[in-house]
Scaffold this motif. Structure first.
Motif, PDB file in Angstrom:
ATOM      1  N   SER A  75       0.836  -1.198   0.000  1.00 49.85           N
ATOM      2  CA  SER A  75       0.000   0.000   0.000  1.00 49.85           C
ATOM      3  C   SER A  75       0.872   1.249   0.000  1.00 49.85           C
ATOM      4  CB  SER A  75      -0.927   0.000   1.222  1.00 49.85           C
ATOM      5  OG  SER A  75      -0.150  -0.045   2.406  1.00 49.85           O
ATOM      6  N   SER A  76       2.039   1.175   0.656  1.00 48.55           N
ATOM      7  CA  SER A  76       2.969   2.290   0.690  1.00 48.55           C
ATOM      8  C   SER A  76       4.373   1.756   0.413  1.00 48.55           C
ATOM      9  CB  SER A  76       2.937   2.967   2.064  1.00 48.55           C
ATOM     10  OG  SER A  76       3.975   3.902   2.173  1.00 48.55           O
ATOM     11  N   THR A  77       5.148   2.467  -0.386  1.00 48.69           N
ATOM     12  CA  THR A  77       6.498   2.005  -0.727  1.00 48.69           C
ATOM     13  C   THR A  77       7.539   2.507   0.267  1.00 48.69           C
ATOM     14  OG1 THR A  77       6.785   3.909  -2.182  1.00 48.69           O
ATOM     15  CG2 THR A  77       6.014   1.847  -3.185  1.00 48.69           C
ATOM     16  N   ARG A  78       7.113   3.158   1.325  1.00 48.54           N
ATOM     17  CA  ARG A  78       8.054   3.699   2.310  1.00 48.54           C
ATOM     18  C   ARG A  78       7.780   3.195   3.725  1.00 48.54           C
ATOM     19  NH1 ARG A  78      12.046   6.478   3.797  1.00 48.54           N
ATOM     20  NH2 ARG A  78      11.949   8.248   5.188  1.00 48.54           N
ATOM     21  N   SER A  79       6.787   2.388   3.917  1.00 53.92           N
ATOM     22  CA  SER A  79       6.373   1.971   5.262  1.00 53.92           C
ATOM     23  C   SER A  79       7.287   0.893   5.839  1.00 53.92           C
ATOM     24  CB  SER A  79       4.939   1.444   5.213  1.00 53.92           C
ATOM     25  OG  SER A  79       4.897   0.271   4.424  1.00 53.92           O
ATOM     26  N   VAL A  80       7.002   0.534   7.097  1.00 54.32           N
ATOM     27  CA  VAL A  80       7.753  -0.515   7.775  1.00 54.32           C
ATOM     28  C   VAL A  80       7.478  -1.862   7.109  1.00 54.32           C
ATOM     29  CG1 VAL A  80       8.054  -1.707   9.978  1.00 54.32           C
ATOM     30  CG2 VAL A  80       7.785   0.764   9.934  1.00 54.32           C
ATOM     31  N   ALA A  81       6.256  -2.071   6.642  1.00 49.08           N
ATOM     32  CA  ALA A  81       5.916  -3.316   5.935  1.00 49.08           C
ATOM     33  C   ALA A  81       6.726  -3.440   4.642  1.00 49.08           C
ATOM     34  CB  ALA A  81       4.418  -3.353   5.632  1.00 49.08           C
ATOM     35  N   ALA A  82       6.985  -2.312   3.980  1.00 47.64           N
ATOM     36  CA  ALA A  82       7.798  -2.331   2.764  1.00 47.64           C
ATOM     37  C   ALA A  82       9.242  -2.730   3.094  1.00 47.64           C
ATOM     38  CB  ALA A  82       7.772  -0.963   2.091  1.00 47.64           C
ATOM     39  N   CYS A  83       9.755  -2.275   4.235  1.00 46.69           N
ATOM     40  CA  CYS A  83      11.105  -2.670   4.658  1.00 46.69           C
ATOM     41  C   CYS A  83      11.170  -4.173   4.894  1.00 46.69           C
ATOM     42  CB  CYS A  83      11.494  -1.931   5.933  1.00 46.69           C
ATOM     43  SG  CYS A  83      11.741  -0.169   5.728  1.00 46.69           S
ATOM     44  N   GLN A  84      10.119  -4.717   5.500  1.00 44.80           N
ATOM     45  CA  GLN A  84      10.097  -6.150   5.765  1.00 44.80           C
ATOM     46  C   GLN A  84      10.047  -6.940   4.465  1.00 44.80           C
ATOM     47  OE1 GLN A  84       6.920  -7.437   8.278  1.00 44.80           O
ATOM     48  NE2 GLN A  84       7.545  -9.582   8.196  1.00 44.80           N
ATOM     49  N   VAL A  85       9.233  -6.513   3.510  1.00 45.25           N
ATOM     50  CA  VAL A  85       9.117  -7.215   2.234  1.00 45.25           C
ATOM     51  C   VAL A  85      10.437  -7.157   1.464  1.00 45.25           C
ATOM     52  CG1 VAL A  85       7.989  -7.142  -0.029  1.00 45.25           C
ATOM     53  CG2 VAL A  85       6.631  -6.945   2.049  1.00 45.25           C
ATOM     54  N   VAL A  86      11.077  -6.005   1.452  1.00 51.12           N
ATOM     55  CA  VAL A  86      12.364  -5.874   0.760  1.00 51.12           C
ATOM     56  C   VAL A  86      13.402  -6.791   1.415  1.00 51.12           C
ATOM     57  CG1 VAL A  86      14.286  -4.292   0.326  1.00 51.12           C
ATOM     58  CG2 VAL A  86      11.958  -3.573  -0.157  1.00 51.12           C
ATOM     59  N   GLY A  87      13.383  -6.888   2.749  1.00 54.36           N
ATOM     60  CA  GLY A  87      14.305  -7.778   3.447  1.00 54.36           C
ATOM     61  C   GLY A  87      14.062  -9.243   3.112  1.00 54.36           C
ATOM     62  N   GLU A  88      12.802  -9.652   3.051  1.00 58.86           N
ATOM     63  CA  GLU A  88      12.476 -11.047   2.732  1.00 58.86           C
ATOM     64  C   GLU A  88      12.867 -11.402   1.303  1.00 58.86           C
ATOM     65  OE1 GLU A  88       8.318 -11.240   3.553  1.00 58.86           O
ATOM     66  OE2 GLU A  88       8.606 -11.327   5.734  1.00 58.86           O
ATOM     67  N   VAL A  89      12.561 -10.520   0.360  1.00 56.65           N
ATOM     68  CA  VAL A  89      12.882 -10.780  -1.050  1.00 56.65           C
ATOM     69  C   VAL A  89      14.397 -10.790  -1.258  1.00 56.65           C
ATOM     70  CG1 VAL A  89      12.673  -9.868  -3.393  1.00 56.65           C
ATOM     71  CG2 VAL A  89      10.684  -9.898  -1.898  1.00 56.65           C
ATOM     72  N   LEU A  90      15.104  -9.861  -0.611  1.00 59.89           N
ATOM     73  CA  LEU A  90      16.563  -9.828  -0.744  1.00 59.89           C
ATOM     74  C   LEU A  90      17.195 -11.083  -0.139  1.00 59.89           C
ATOM     75  CD1 LEU A  90      18.919  -8.009  -1.738  1.00 59.89           C
ATOM     76  CD2 LEU A  90      19.188  -7.345   0.638  1.00 59.89           C
ATOM     77  N   GLY A 134      12.009   0.865  10.735  1.00 60.29           N
ATOM     78  CA  GLY A 134      12.097   0.266   9.406  1.00 60.29           C
ATOM     79  C   GLY A 134      13.399  -0.505   9.210  1.00 60.29           C
ATOM     80  N   ALA A 135      14.523   0.079   9.652  1.00 62.38           N
ATOM     81  CA  ALA A 135      15.822  -0.594   9.507  1.00 62.38           C
ATOM     82  C   ALA A 135      15.886  -1.844  10.376  1.00 62.38           C
ATOM     83  CB  ALA A 135      16.947   0.369   9.870  1.00 62.38           C
ATOM     84  N   LEU A 136      15.323  -1.774  11.581  1.00 65.49           N
ATOM     85  CA  LEU A 136      15.300  -2.953  12.451  1.00 65.49           C
ATOM     86  C   LEU A 136      14.437  -4.062  11.857  1.00 65.49           C
ATOM     87  CD1 LEU A 136      15.086  -1.258  15.964  1.00 65.49           C
ATOM     88  CD2 LEU A 136      16.997  -2.530  15.017  1.00 65.49           C
ATOM     89  N   THR A 137      13.316  -3.697  11.243  1.00 68.20           N
ATOM     90  CA  THR A 137      12.439  -4.691  10.609  1.00 68.20           C
ATOM     91  C   THR A 137      13.143  -5.331   9.408  1.00 68.20           C
ATOM     92  OG1 THR A 137      10.566  -3.326  11.267  1.00 68.20           O
ATOM     93  CG2 THR A 137      10.136  -5.045   9.671  1.00 68.20           C
ATOM     94  N   PHE A 138      13.843  -4.517   8.617  1.00 68.81           N
ATOM     95  CA  PHE A 138      14.615  -5.026   7.483  1.00 68.81           C
ATOM     96  C   PHE A 138      15.674  -6.019   7.960  1.00 68.81           C
ATOM     97  CE2 PHE A 138      18.491  -4.504   4.908  1.00 68.81           C
ATOM     98  CZ  PHE A 138      18.032  -4.976   3.690  1.00 68.81           C
ATOM     99  N   TRP A 139      16.386  -5.663   9.018  1.00 62.78           N
ATOM    100  CA  TRP A 139      17.439  -6.499   9.591  1.00 62.78           C
ATOM    101  C   TRP A 139      16.862  -7.826  10.075  1.00 62.78           C
ATOM    102  CZ3 TRP A 139      18.450  -7.876  14.802  1.00 62.78           C
ATOM    103  CH2 TRP A 139      19.721  -8.387  15.034  1.00 62.78           C
ATOM    104  N   THR A 140      15.706  -7.774  10.758  1.00 63.67           N
ATOM    105  CA  THR A 140      15.062  -8.989  11.268  1.00 63.67           C
ATOM    106  C   THR A 140      14.596  -9.883  10.126  1.00 63.67           C
ATOM    107  OG1 THR A 140      14.294  -7.665  13.133  1.00 63.67           O
ATOM    108  CG2 THR A 140      13.305  -9.835  12.858  1.00 63.67           C
ATOM    109  N   ALA A 141      14.052  -9.310   9.063  1.00 65.69           N
ATOM    110  CA  ALA A 141      13.573 -10.095   7.912  1.00 65.69           C
ATOM    111  C   ALA A 141      14.737 -10.814   7.230  1.00 65.69           C
ATOM    112  CB  ALA A 141      12.848  -9.190   6.928  1.00 65.69           C
ATOM    113  N   LEU A 142      15.880 -10.136   7.128  1.00 67.51           N
ATOM    114  CA  LEU A 142      17.058 -10.789   6.535  1.00 67.51           C
ATOM    115  C   LEU A 142      17.530 -11.957   7.397  1.00 67.51           C
ATOM    116  CD1 LEU A 142      19.278  -7.904   5.166  1.00 67.51           C
ATOM    117  CD2 LEU A 142      18.404  -9.825   3.897  1.00 67.51           C
TER     118      LEU A 142
END
Length: 194
Positions: free
Chosen positions: A131-146, A171-179
């Motif tokens: 829904s948003s390309t800048r949200s915390v959910a977007a950080c999580q999705v980018v982390g999972e796909v990467l 957002g950075a913490l969520t990205f880190w956790t998803a990776l």
């Protein structure tokens, strides 16, 4: 098939001659000729190994898989200058950035200026699910796909050094956790000096 028939025919011929002749001690007489039983058997021929030029090992061996040395932590890491931040001592480095409209993550090797693996909310496949390309959910999705792309490429360990005040955001913490959940270790082994 013909060789098997010929062998069996010769064997039958020899057996019929043995049965029809006289037995004298350890000797068997075959049509006026004296043969010992041992003369009917033959020793197996000794096979010599064949040398082929295709199997020769080159004295000047060149490793065609440079990642092999990285995975064993033997490859050389460029240390760079002591005053340079972030340090250049890595095999793979993860760069995470958030702009005003998008989130992107890139993986660089030690020698390249172009990213090896990228993932961003600019990609249509990711953008249409958010829904948003800048949200915390977007950080999580980018982390999972990467993380999935890194595992497919065989890169499971990389360095991620974020500026401390940027790393504290959610957002950075969520990205880190998803990776981390995706199977990527965000530290590299210490280099072994042999």
């Amino acid at each position: 098939m013909s060789t098997i028939c010929e062998v069996s025919r010769n064997l039958r011929l020899i057996l019929s001659q043995i049965h029809s002749c006289k037995h004298m001690g350890g000797m068997v007489t075959l049509q006026k000729q004296n043969y010992s039983v041992r003369s009917f058997s033959q020793a197996a021929a000794k096979s010599q190994p064949e040398f082929d030029d295709n199997e020769a090992v080159n004295k000047a061996f060149v490793n065609r898989n440079p990642r092999n040395l990285e995975q064993m932590a033997i490859a050389i890491k460029d240390r760079g200058w002591a005053t340079v931040w972030p340090s250049r001592e890595f095999y793979h480095r993860l760069y995470f950035s958030r702009t005003q409209h998008h989130i992107s993550a890139e993986v660089y090797t030690k020698d390249s200026t172009e990213p090896v693996i990228t993932c961003s909310t600019r990609e249509w496949a990711i953008k249409r699910e958010l829904s948003s390309t800048r949200s915390v959910a977007a950080c999580q999705v980018v982390g999972e796909v990467l993380a999935q792309r890194c595992r497919e490429a065989g890169i499971t360990r990389m360095v991620f050094r974020e500026i401390p005040w940027k790393f504290r955001c959610e957002g950075a913490l969520t990205f880190w956790t998803a990776l981390k959940k995706g199977g990527v270790t965000l530290s590299e082994p210490r280099r072994k000096y042999i």
